[in-house]
Design a protein around this motif. Structure first.
Motif, PDB file in Angstrom:
ATOM      1  N   GLU A 168       2.513  -3.544  -0.124  1.00  0.00           N
ATOM      2  CA  GLU A 168       3.588  -2.553   0.052  1.00  0.00           C
ATOM      3  C   GLU A 168       4.441  -2.441  -1.212  1.00  0.00           C
ATOM      4  OE1 GLU A 168       2.157  -3.708   3.972  1.00  0.00           O
ATOM      5  OE2 GLU A 168       2.938  -4.921   2.318  1.00  0.00           O
ATOM      6  N   LYS A 228       9.124  11.664   0.966  1.00  0.00           N
ATOM      7  CA  LYS A 228       9.389  10.372   0.352  1.00  0.00           C
ATOM      8  C   LYS A 228      10.155  10.516  -0.965  1.00  0.00           C
ATOM      9  CE  LYS A 228       6.990   6.823   0.842  1.00  0.00           C
ATOM     10  NZ  LYS A 228       6.021   5.719   0.703  1.00  0.00           N
ATOM     11  N   GLU A 272       4.289   4.491  -6.648  1.00  0.00           N
ATOM     12  CA  GLU A 272       4.981   5.694  -6.189  1.00  0.00           C
ATOM     13  C   GLU A 272       6.273   5.912  -6.963  1.00  0.00           C
ATOM     14  OE1 GLU A 272       5.576   5.123  -2.031  1.00  0.00           O
ATOM     15  OE2 GLU A 272       3.536   5.723  -1.483  1.00  0.00           O
ATOM     16  N   ALA A 292       4.740   0.812  -3.618  1.00  0.00           N
ATOM     17  CA  ALA A 292       6.058   1.364  -3.920  1.00  0.00           C
ATOM     18  C   ALA A 292       6.273   1.463  -5.425  1.00  0.00           C
ATOM     19  CB  ALA A 292       7.145   0.506  -3.287  1.00  0.00           C
ATOM     20  N   SER A 346       4.370   3.110   2.295  1.00  0.00           N
ATOM     21  CA  SER A 346       4.527   1.777   1.717  1.00  0.00           C
ATOM     22  C   SER A 346       5.490   0.945   2.540  1.00  0.00           C
ATOM     23  CB  SER A 346       5.033   1.879   0.272  1.00  0.00           C
ATOM     24  OG  SER A 346       6.254   2.600   0.222  1.00  0.00           O
ATOM     25  N   VAL A 365      11.088   1.106  -1.403  1.00  0.00           N
ATOM     26  CA  VAL A 365      11.355   2.057  -2.487  1.00  0.00           C
ATOM     27  C   VAL A 365      11.594   1.269  -3.769  1.00  0.00           C
ATOM     28  CG1 VAL A 365      12.904   3.842  -3.360  1.00  0.00           C
ATOM     29  CG2 VAL A 365      12.339   3.763  -0.916  1.00  0.00           C
ATOM     30  N   TYR A 367      13.533   8.643  -2.156  1.00  0.00           N
ATOM     31  CA  TYR A 367      13.660   8.014  -3.481  1.00  0.00           C
ATOM     32  C   TYR A 367      14.940   8.485  -4.179  1.00  0.00           C
ATOM     33  CZ  TYR A 367      12.711   7.473  -8.495  1.00  0.00           C
ATOM     34  OH  TYR A 367      12.798   7.189  -9.828  1.00  0.00           O
TER      35      TYR A 367
END
Length: 495
Positions: free
Chosen positions: A360, A460, A367, A364, A326, A330, A464
């Motif tokens: 993006e 990832k 995710e 994010a 992405s 975040v 995070y």
């Protein structure tokens, strides 16, 4: 017994659903009705129980009409967990109901933190201000006249049953989520009652979830369009009711439900406490389950979607694009905070650049929700098993399912069951009257397996978590709030 039907009523946070079901577990008719959640001050969440009753009458009447007005044998109720309804003996509320999302009782939690370790452990749950005990303590401190006027301190669905039957009762699945319940002993906790500063007489007697807790009064029956005298089961909280409706899990030793919030549920052999994890009684006569709860799932995605003017198709398309990249963006989705503070206290968007676009940010966001669910799963004492049942309206898009499987690293087995919580309530009504109701038949979609992208998401996820550690501060409080805002529905239908 041919031709007999059961009525299940699911009293949710922002709406009620009524389901008429036959003994084959087939839905004959269903309907719902909505009501507002009000926030007269920042952090408050209230509903007038009179709105609950008006909506229940409308939903039940429409469900009965849709079902062709069959002969109803019994009624079952379930509802949003936690919260507080103060009512007189005749079921008239003395103030609006305080809901699970209400945060006014933060200061009152200090009384629970001061309990001796053994007494605190017996409550087996994180300290959450929207649970019944802290809300009662707040009322005793700030609204003593309302408390003095009340005969009963009730959970939402227990107030609805009082309105149906004239009898005040609760049951273990809901009582265990109040911070007033000794979970191992399966009874009210005297130390917690002292912490709340309220007399034990305010709390109702306890019955089994599948026990008849009263009969439909003539007045209530006339409003609902039902015959008087029908038995009404004690019922259950919405999550345990939905778990009951889903039936046995087989290989699936855990269930992940994604809606406005997300819940990860596993069976518990013993009611032992674990940091950040809830331990509640099931709707069966015995047994417990553990739940790791995420408040910000669909509610956070809806916020991002609305902010960017995106469609849901664009949101899920972003989840399925590319090689799990992405662009370094975040998203911490904790817009309402989380029950377990280690999961996150406030939202954040990091890693933005001049070339960052909508896609993006949308990716994010999706995710971030998946990473929060993984983080919550890690709080469970045994983590996630290799196979997990997947449920809830927020998990139906195949691209989001694939993302979840990669992030969690487990096989997901999606199931769908219409009106699960209300069906669980109807099943409890059948048991209360000894009627043989067929096992549930949830629809099963193809299993979803992790792919090679799992390794990318492992990396990832660590990024995070590192961002999360830098944002573990309380968000600033607003000076005022809208008087008609809707609280997030953290106890969404489980299946």
């Amino acid at each position: 017994m041919a031709g007999e039907a059961l009525l299940g009523v699911d009293l949710g946070t922002s709406g009620v659903k009524a389901v008429v079901v036959d003994l084959r577990a087939d839905v004959l008719g269903e309907a719902d009705a909505v009501y507002p959640v009000r926030s007269p001050r920042a952090g408050w969440a209230e509903t007038d129980p009179a709105d609950w009753w008006t909506a229940t009458v409308a939903a039940v009447r429409r469900a009965l009409a849709a079902a062709g007005r069959p002969r109803v044998a019994a009624v079952g109720v379930d509802g949003q967990m936690h919260g507080l309804v103060l009512a007189r003996a005749d079921a008239v509320p003395v103030r609006p109901a305080l809901l699970w999302a209400d945060r006014r009782a933060e200061a009152e939690l200090e009384a629970w933190r001061a309990l001796p370790a053994a007494e605190r452990q017996a409550l087996a749950n994180p300290l959450v201000p929207g649970m019944t005990g802290p809300l009662l303590a707040w009322t005793a401190r700030h609204e003593s006249s309302a408390l003095a006027e009340a005969r009963w301190a009730l959970l939402p669905k227990d107030w609805l049953r009082l309105r149906l039957t004239g009898k005040a009762v609760t049951e273990p699945s809901d009582a265990s989520a109040t911070l007033l319940w000794d979970v191992p002993a399966d009874t009210w906790s005297a130390p917690a009652l002292r912490a709340a500063g309220i007399p034990a007489e305010l709390l109702p007697p306890v019955a089994a979830s599948d026990q008849a807790a009263g009969c439909l009064t003539a007045a209530a029956a006339a409003e609902l369009g039902l015959p008087p005298g029908l038995p009404v089961a004690a019922g259950a909280g919405d999550t345990p009711a939905a778990l009951l409706a889903a039936g046995t899990a087989g290989e699936e030793a855990a269930q992940l439900t994604v809606g406005s919030g997300a819940q990860i549920v596993t069976a518990a052999a013993e009611p032992t406490a674990a940091p950040g994890v809830h331990v509640y009684r099931t709707a069966e006569r015995t047994g417990w389950y553990r739940m790791a709860a995420v408040q910000n799932a669909g509610v956070a995605l809806e916020w991002v979607r609305t902010l960017l003017g995106a469609t849901w198709e664009e949101v899920y398309a972003a989840a399925g694009e590319g090689e799990a990249d992405s662009g370094g963006v975040v998203f911490l989705p904790h817009l309402t905070g989380e029950r377990a503070p280690e999961l996150g206290r406030c939202g954040a968007l990091a890693g933005l650049r001049l070339d960052t676009g909508r896609a993006e940010v949308l990716r994010a966001a999706v995710e971030g929700v998946a990473f929060t669910i993984r983080h919550a799963a890690a709080l469970l004492p045994d983590g996630l098993p290799p196979v997990v049942r997947l449920a809830g309206g927020g998990s139906r898009d195949p691209r989001f399912r694939a993302l979840l499987a990669d992030v969690l690293g487990v096989e997901l087995r999606p199931v769908r069951l219409r009106s699960a919580s209300a069906l669980g309530a109807a099943r409890l009504a059948a048991r209360a009257t000894g009627l043989p109701m067929a096992p549930p038949r949830p629809h099963r979609d193809p299993a979803v397996h992790p792919t090679r992208r799992k390794e990318i998401y492992d990396v990832k996820f660590e990024v995070y978590v590192n961002h999360l550690k830098t944002h573990q501060t309380e968000p600033p409080r607003r000076a005022a709030a809208s008087r008609h805002t809707t609280a997030p529905t953290g106890h969404s239908e489980t299946v």
